[in-house]
Structure formats: C-alpha cells, structure tokens
Design a protein around this motif. Structure first.
Motif, short mmCIF file in Angstrom:
data_model
loop_
_atom_site.label_atom_id
_atom_site.label_comp_id
_atom_site.label_asym_id
_atom_site.label_seq_id
_atom_site.Cartn_x
_atom_site.Cartn_y
_atom_site.Cartn_z
N UNK A 114 3.87 0.70 -17.04
CA UNK A 114 2.72 -0.10 -16.20
C UNK A 114 2.91 0.08 -14.75
N UNK A 115 1.87 0.32 -14.11
CA UNK A 115 2.07 0.55 -12.58
C UNK A 115 0.93 -0.64 -12.03
N UNK A 116 1.58 -1.18 -10.89
CA UNK A 116 0.79 -2.05 -10.29
C UNK A 116 0.55 -1.74 -8.82
N UNK A 117 -0.46 -1.83 -8.24
CA UNK A 117 -0.92 -1.38 -7.03
C UNK A 117 -1.57 -2.66 -6.16
N UNK A 118 -1.26 -2.76 -5.02
CA UNK A 118 -1.68 -3.70 -4.25
C UNK A 118 -3.12 -3.45 -3.86
N UNK A 119 -4.06 -4.28 -4.13
CA UNK A 119 -5.54 -4.03 -4.09
C UNK A 119 -6.02 -5.11 -2.97
N UNK A 168 -4.42 4.15 -5.79
CA UNK A 168 -5.12 3.23 -6.39
C UNK A 168 -4.99 3.38 -7.89
N UNK A 169 -4.11 4.28 -8.43
CA UNK A 169 -3.63 4.15 -9.94
C UNK A 169 -4.71 5.14 -10.75
N UNK A 170 -5.57 5.71 -10.05
CA UNK A 170 -6.39 6.81 -10.65
C UNK A 170 -6.45 8.03 -9.97
N UNK A 171 -6.18 9.03 -10.76
CA UNK A 171 -6.18 10.43 -10.06
C UNK A 171 -7.77 11.03 -9.86
N UNK A 172 -8.37 10.48 -10.63
CA UNK A 172 -9.77 10.86 -10.61
C UNK A 172 -10.86 9.76 -11.18
N UNK A 173 -11.78 9.38 -10.21
CA UNK A 173 -12.66 8.47 -10.39
C UNK A 173 -14.01 8.70 -10.53
N UNK A 174 -14.35 9.97 -10.47
CA UNK A 174 -15.72 10.40 -10.35
C UNK A 174 -16.70 9.61 -9.33
N UNK A 178 0.73 -1.18 -0.11
CA UNK A 178 -0.07 -0.08 0.11
C UNK A 178 1.02 1.36 -0.05
N UNK A 179 0.69 2.21 -0.86
CA UNK A 179 1.28 3.47 -0.99
C UNK A 179 2.73 3.18 -1.59
N UNK A 180 3.12 2.00 -1.93
CA UNK A 180 4.35 1.71 -2.55
C UNK A 180 4.22 0.81 -3.93
N UNK A 181 3.96 1.46 -4.98
CA UNK A 181 3.59 0.63 -6.28
C UNK A 181 4.76 0.12 -7.10
N UNK A 182 4.76 -0.64 -7.96
CA UNK A 182 5.63 -0.95 -8.90
C UNK A 182 5.54 -0.47 -10.16
N UNK A 183 6.54 0.07 -10.55
CA UNK A 183 6.42 1.06 -12.14
C UNK A 183 7.43 0.39 -12.95
N UNK A 184 6.94 -0.15 -14.17
CA UNK A 184 7.89 -0.62 -14.97
C UNK A 184 7.54 -0.56 -16.58
N UNK A 185 8.08 -0.10 -17.32
CA UNK A 185 7.91 0.29 -18.68
C UNK A 185 6.45 0.68 -18.89
N UNK A 232 -4.00 -9.83 -5.18
CA UNK A 232 -4.79 -9.16 -6.31
C UNK A 232 -4.22 -7.72 -6.37
N UNK A 233 -3.81 -7.23 -7.92
CA UNK A 233 -3.14 -6.19 -7.99
C UNK A 233 -4.06 -5.19 -8.83
N UNK A 234 -4.05 -3.97 -8.79
CA UNK A 234 -4.58 -3.17 -9.85
C UNK A 234 -3.52 -2.75 -10.81
N UNK A 235 -4.02 -2.71 -12.18
CA UNK A 235 -2.95 -2.47 -13.08
C UNK A 235 -3.64 -1.23 -13.74
N UNK A 236 -2.34 -0.12 -14.01
CA UNK A 236 -2.76 0.92 -14.87
C UNK A 236 -1.91 1.42 -15.77
N UNK A 237 -1.99 1.54 -16.86
CA UNK A 237 -1.16 1.90 -18.10
C UNK A 237 -1.86 3.08 -18.83
N UNK A 238 -1.06 4.27 -18.25
CA UNK A 238 -1.46 5.68 -18.72
C UNK A 238 -0.38 6.53 -19.07
N UNK A 239 0.48 6.37 -20.20
CA UNK A 239 1.74 6.91 -20.45
C UNK A 239 1.63 8.26 -20.84
N UNK A 240 0.33 8.55 -21.19
CA UNK A 240 0.30 10.34 -21.51
C UNK A 240 -0.56 11.03 -20.60
#
Length: 738
Positions: free
Chosen positions: A167-172, A671-677, A158-165, A181-189
């Motif tokens: 892709x970001x992986x979050x403990x969920x 959580x890998x999302x800066x805005x989730x509505x 929690x609060x320590x993610x894995x970043x590689x190429x 169970x990991x949350x995966x986020x891929x938002x390069x731009x």
C-alpha cells in the motif's frame, strides 16, 4: 496487413483525440468510465498489441535484438497497464489526529480495509523561510500492525510517500481542523511490470542508436548525408509601438530609482528586490518593462512619490473594445482617471456585477479592474511590504506602512515604519536625492538586521538584480523573426539560382544564434539561482528552454543543411513571442510542493528537446515543399531534406517516449498514478503514435516519397501544438498552466 495496421492506428488516435474534447464538455469521470476503462477500449489496445506482434514477426525483428526488445518493452508496458486496470485500487483516506484508521474510501465510494492501522500524530505545514508560502505539507503518522508486531513512526509529505505491505500513501490535502487527506494506491502487480517495461525501453533506445546496421546509423551513412555526418551525434549531446508623448510626468533620477530597487520586499510569497515588483508592475500596466525610456524602478517611483502627476498619464493598456467603450477611451491606453465617473464611482463595477464567470467579457473586465486595484495598492502602500518584524515568539512577518503592527513593537521602530515612506516622499519632492538614497540604504540595512537568516542569499540577491536589468523584451523575439524571414527569403532566392548562402551571411547568422542561445542560457541560470530550483514549471520557462534547445540544434545542424540558420532564427523568434503571451514576464515564485522534484526538471528538459527537434522537422518539411514547388529539378534536394528529417525523427521520438515515461514515474511518486488519462498525457501519447509511423518507412513505404513525407511531418506538428497549447488554453486538465 498494412491496411489493417493503418486502420487500427487511425482508429486509436481518433478515439484518443475525440475523448479529450468530449471530456471538455462531459467531464473526466464520464470519459474515464465510458471510454478509457471500457471493454471496447481495452480490446482496441489488444488489437494494437497484436498488430505490433504481427509486424514484428513479418519483419523478422528477432534478427535485430534492439528493435525486438523495443517492441517487447511497449508490450510489457501495455501488460502493466492492463494489470493496473484489473487489479489496482485507488482511494482516499482522511486521518484525524489521535484516531487510528484501517479503511479507505475507494473511487466508487465503497469502503476498503487494509491489513494494518494508520494513526495521525499531527499535521504540519512547512513554509519557505520568512514567508507564508507553503514549502511542504507533512503528516506525522504511526503505523500499527498487530499481525507483524510493528509500531513505527513515519512522515508522509509531497514527493515522499509511505510504502507498507504493497500500500502507498500520498499527501493530498488537509483542512483547518488539523485533519490530513491522503491518497491511497494498492497496485502490487501493474507498477512492477510497467517499470520493467520502462527499463527495457530505455535500454533498447540506447542500443538502437549504437546499432551499426540499424536504421539510424544506416541513414547517417547515406551518400547525400555524408557531409558533416558527426553533427547528429553532437546534436544528441547538445540538444538541445512605442508610447509617445510630449510631456513626461515627474519621477526619480535613474540612479536614485536603482537604489530604491535594491530595497527588499515581500512579493508573491517570497522576498525579492523591489526592482522585481517594479518590473511586474510596469509590464502589468503598459505591456512592456519600460515606459517612455523610463526604467521600471522609475515608473514605480513615479507612482509612489508623484502620484498626482501619473493619474493623468495614458499608460494603462486596455484589451477589448467593449471595455474601452465603458471607460470612454478611443485608443488602447487609459489614464487612472478614466476608470471613474463624475460621482467618483468605478465605471466597471456595474458591468462586473452583471457578468457571469463563464462570460468571455468577464476576463477582460477583471484584467482592466485588476490594473486599477494594483495602482490603488501602490497608493495606499499595502503592496509595499518592506518592513520585517518578528513577534515575541520569534515569528517573522513582513508589513507595509499602514498594516496593523505588533502591539509590543518599540516606539522608535513603530515611528520608523509609519513615517519612512512619508519622509522619502518629502525628500523626493524637494529633490534631495542624495538623502533619499541614504534612506534606501538604511532601509536595506534595517531589513538585513531584522530578517537575518530569512532573506535571499547574497548570490540570489545579485542574480535577481542582474536578471531584472538584462531581461529581454519583445524586441529580441521580433529581431529573431525579422532576421529569420530575411535570411529565409535570401535562401529561397539563392536556391532558385542553385546557389548557397554567402559564407559571410552564414557566419553572421551563426554568430547571432550563438549569442542568442548564450543569452537565454544565462537568463536560465539566473532564474535557477534566484528560485533555488530548475526553472521549468511554467509556460514562460518551458518556452525559453525550448528556444535554448532550438539554438543548440541550429548550431549543430548548420553544416548539414543551409536551412538550419534561417529556420532556427524563425523558430527561436516565434517561441520567444509565445513565451510572452499575455504581455507579462512572470516573476520567479516558490514552487508548489509537488513540483519540487528533480524528475519534473528531467521530464520537462527531455520533452522540450523532443519538441525542438520536431519543430525543426516540420519547418524542414515546409521548406522542402516550397523548394520542390518552385523548382523543376529539386528532386535530389528534397530527398536530402527527407533524409535529414528522417534522421532527426529518431532522437525526437526517442526523447518524446523517454520524456513521457519519466513524467509517468514522477506522477506515480507524486500522486500514486503513473497514467491518469489527463488530456496532456493523451495528446503526448497521440504525438508519439503519429511520429512513430514515418520511422517505419519500410512498412509504410509512402514515407519514402519526399513529397508525402514532408507534407505528413508538417501536418503532424499540429499534434505537438495541441499537446502544448491546445491543452493549456482549450482542453484544460491538471497539466494546463496557461
């Protein structure tokens, strides 16, 4: 142009507000698909951006670099959000120990590969020392990238993610089989563009406050505000029915009960003095920390050692006439015997079994039944986990008198655990309080020896005992409200005669607000020490923090406006009353792992500072409307109060914007999302949009009229109330913490 801008703003705010209520009934997936990610919604934001550009061109904002950069920052943030929507990917990855995975499941249930493998070595839950409360969840993984000849180990927590190429992986989450169970986020731009917008926003906001010819500094130089012109700068730095009865049940003397309160206990997932449990127990039963002049430790001691005396004591507060009718009581308070019928069965059992979870009656029945269950846990000693015992492997656990003890426990220690409380009861019955205090002291010595290294530090221990003794009750809130109403009435009476508040009265009010703010700040520091984290994670703590900022604002503003003191007292009192909704004073508990982030503390602090200022603006407006309606020559005073409100709106909206985007960064890290509505996020955005309008009084010139400005600011505060209370108690969402 103005009408078009107003139409777009009203339409945007209306759709955002309506979506949060629609989500309550249709669910987040429905509004996410049909509204937030719909083409029409994106077009609406494009229109809002176009309006911003056209207004900037019309106002020649390029001549004011700070304002130009500010609007450019918002455009950049919107562009980043659009890129995240169009190019970002999110999903879930389930890892099994020893099995490498190279695909994650997207939100639309599809399979999406990533250009490397992830192998779970093992999953680990780390607990707070000496307890079973989780402190962190850690996935020990190996990254396998044959394309780049990479094999390396990494930890995801929690609060320590894995970043590689990219892709970001979050403990969920995790399961009992050891899978992670990991949350995966891929938002390069999108993230990079959005973060650039955040940096530009912060830079421009600071510049706006320093800009000599800007709106903020120009307002400060207004002739009506020349008196005490340095106050706002200082503000930016600082902003911040008794129960009666003729007879008393038996209990311990106050000194003996206090010694009992020093014994430590495992309670709510952490080790704390027994006095903390006693206070929560007393508040839970009767709605206040003291009962008939008895301390919480005396109340708990009475139920432990003189149980038969207390079962007929009408001290259990019952909410709801339906529940009272079931128990057969006339007033608000019941005895323990009122809960059972002549056959010894609980009167609430049948009603609970026939009541669905969604029925409002279920909550009232459950609350009453919970109080009965807590008393039962005190009677059978199961709540009193005061015996720390380590097993053969060195794992420490806390036991109550009647728990199943380790088989390899020495006979002398076994007898001590089984007989200690019975011996204490014998001493209490014969009134040998000196010997009883010695037993409590020996118990504390036993705890310090057996649980060495797993107990609170001496500073934390002393801080919690101090906090339990000085914690204010409702009387502080009621005193603040009463004094605020009295001072406000005197202010209105004197204003009608065109006289200021008497100087001695102003000094007395200032001293009271200063002492109240220092007292709340001292409590805040104590809770910080006790919990080892900044106390900002719940409604009780955030309301206390808001009261501190209101006190600071009141002290800083009292020279500029005589309404500061009466309004400050009123606001502090109401905020403190809100913090006690439900009649409980929450104990300090270990943080949920995801909340153990300094960004959370900063986010809450900044938001609470903004709310304090906006509350002052709203009440300043209410006062101006009262003054304007009661006097025929109040034009100058209403204009002066409009200028005060206008000045305060600058730091308030700036802090609100900064707080929102700090929260976005924290959410992205967690959580890998800066805005989730989420409804809380949406209403925070609505509040920002609503309060942005009166700052632009050169475009919307109606805000230059005092009556309109004050009425608008008073109504606008509803958005703050919905953001904080409406979301918590009505709309729900992941930000609700009622």
């Amino acid at each position: 142009m103005q009408k078009f801008a107003t139409t777009v703003m009203v339409l945007l705010v209306g759709i955002l507000a309506g979506s949060t209520f629609l989500e309550k009934f249709q669910g987040s997936a429905f509004v996410s698909e049909k509204i937030y990610h719909s083409p029409l919604f994106i077009v609406l934001w494009a229109l809002a951006a176009s309006v911003m550009i056209l207004l900037a061109v019309k106002g020649k904002n390029w001549k004011r670099p700070a304002v130009f950069i500010l609007h450019g920052a918002f455009l950049l943030i919107l562009a980043g959000a659009l890129l995240s929507t169009l190019t970002g990917q999110h999903g879930t990855l389930i890892l099994t120990p020893g099995k490498a995975e190279q695909c994650f499941q997207t939100e639309n249930k599809g399979e999406q590969p990533f250009p490397f493998q992830l192998n779970l070595i093992r999953f680990e839950t780390i607990h707070y020392p000496g307890t079973q409360s989780p402190m962190d969840y850690v996935s020990h993984v190996q990254v396998i990238d044959d394309e780049k000849s990479v094999r390396r180990n990494a930890d995801i927590s929690m609060n320590h993610i894995l970043k590689y190429r990219n892709f970001r992986f979050y403990q969920s989450d995790f399961d009992e089989t050891g899978r992670s169970v990991l949350e995966v986020a891929h938002d390069p731009w999108g993230i990079g563009v959005t973060y650039a917008g955040y940096v530009m926003l912060l830079f421009s906001l600071v510049w706006i406050f320093l800009e000599k010819k800007g709106g903020f500094r120009t307002l400060l130089r207004h002739p009506l505000l020349q008196k005490g012109a340095g106050v706002v700068a200082l503000l930016l730095l600082c902003a911040a029915n008794p129960l009666c009865a003729n007879s008393m049940p038996r209990t311990l003397p106050e000194q003996t009960a206090r010694e009992m309160g020093k014994v430590q206990v495992l309670y709510k997932g952490r080790v704390c003095p027994l006095g903390t449990l006693a206070k929560d127990f007393t508040v839970k039963l009767c709605g206040k920390a003291h009962y008939k002049g008895l301390t919480p430790e005396q109340v708990l001691g009475g139920w432990i050692f003189y149980f038969e005396d207390w079962v007929e004591e009408p001290m259990i507060k019952i909410k709801g006439n339906e529940v009272r009718n079931l128990l057969g009581i006339n007033g608000k308070y019941a005895t323990l015997h009122d809960f059972t019928n002549s056959e010894g069965e609980c009167k609430l059992t049948a009603a609970l079994e026939n009541c669905s979870l969604g029925d409002p009656m279920f909550k009232k029945l459950s609350a009453a039944n919970e109080k009965k269950q807590i008393i039962q846990m005190i009677f059978n000693r199961s709540l009193l986990k005061i015996f720390p015992i380590a097993d053969s492997a060195g794992n420490l656990s806390w036991y109550s008198q009647n728990d199943e003890l380790p088989l390899d426990l020495e006979e002398s220690e076994y007898l001590f655990v089984r007989k200690q409380l019975n011996y204490c009861q014998e001493l209490a019955v014969i009134k040998d309080y000196g010997s009883l205090e010695e037993v409590f002291a020996k118990t504390l010595t036993y705890q310090n020896r057996n649980a060495a290294g797993f107990l609170p530090t001496p500073l934390q221990y002393r801080a919690e005992i101090c906090h339990n003794r000085i914690s204010g009750g409702k009387w502080i809130a009621m005193l603040s409200v009463t004094l605020g109403l009295l001072l406000f009435a005197i202010y209105l009476f004197r204003t009608g005669k065109e006289k200021a508040l008497p100087r001695p009265l102003q000094l007395a009010g200032l001293c009271y607000m200063g002492l109240l703010t220092l007292f709340l700040l001292f409590q805040f520091v104590l809770r910080w020490i006790i919990g080892s984290h900044v106390p900002m994670a719940g409604s009780h703590d955030t309301m206390n923090l808001l009261a501190i900022f209101i006190g600071a604002a009141c002290i800083c503003l009292h020279r500029r406006t005589t309404t500061a003191l009466p309004l400050g007292m009123l606001m502090s009192g109401f905020v403190l009353l809100v913090s006690m909704i439900g009649g409980t004073n929450p104990s300090v508990t270990p943080l949920v792992p995801v909340l153990s982030s300094p960004l959370l503390s900063l986010h809450v602090t900044v938001i609470m500072m903004a709310y304090a200022l906006l509350l002052f603006v709203a009440l300043n407006g209410a006062t101006a409307l009262i003054v304007g309606g009661s006097r025929t020559n109040a034009t100058e005073q209403m204009e002066r109060m409009r200028l005060i409100g206008q000045v305060l709106l600058y730091p308030a909206t700036a802090l609100l914007a900064i707080g929102i985007f700090i929260g976005a960064v924290w959410a992205n890290i967690s959580w890998g999302r800066y805005w989730s509505w989420d409804p809380k996020e949406v209403w925070a955005l609505i509040t920002l949009l609503v309060y942005a309008l009166p700052i632009h009084d050169k475009i919307w010139r109606r805000f230059q009229k005092p009556w309109f400005f004050h009425l608008y600011c008073l109504i606008a505060f509803l958005s703050v109330l919905i953001t904080y209370f409406g979301v918590n108690f009505i709309l729900g969402g992941m930000h609700a913490y009622n």
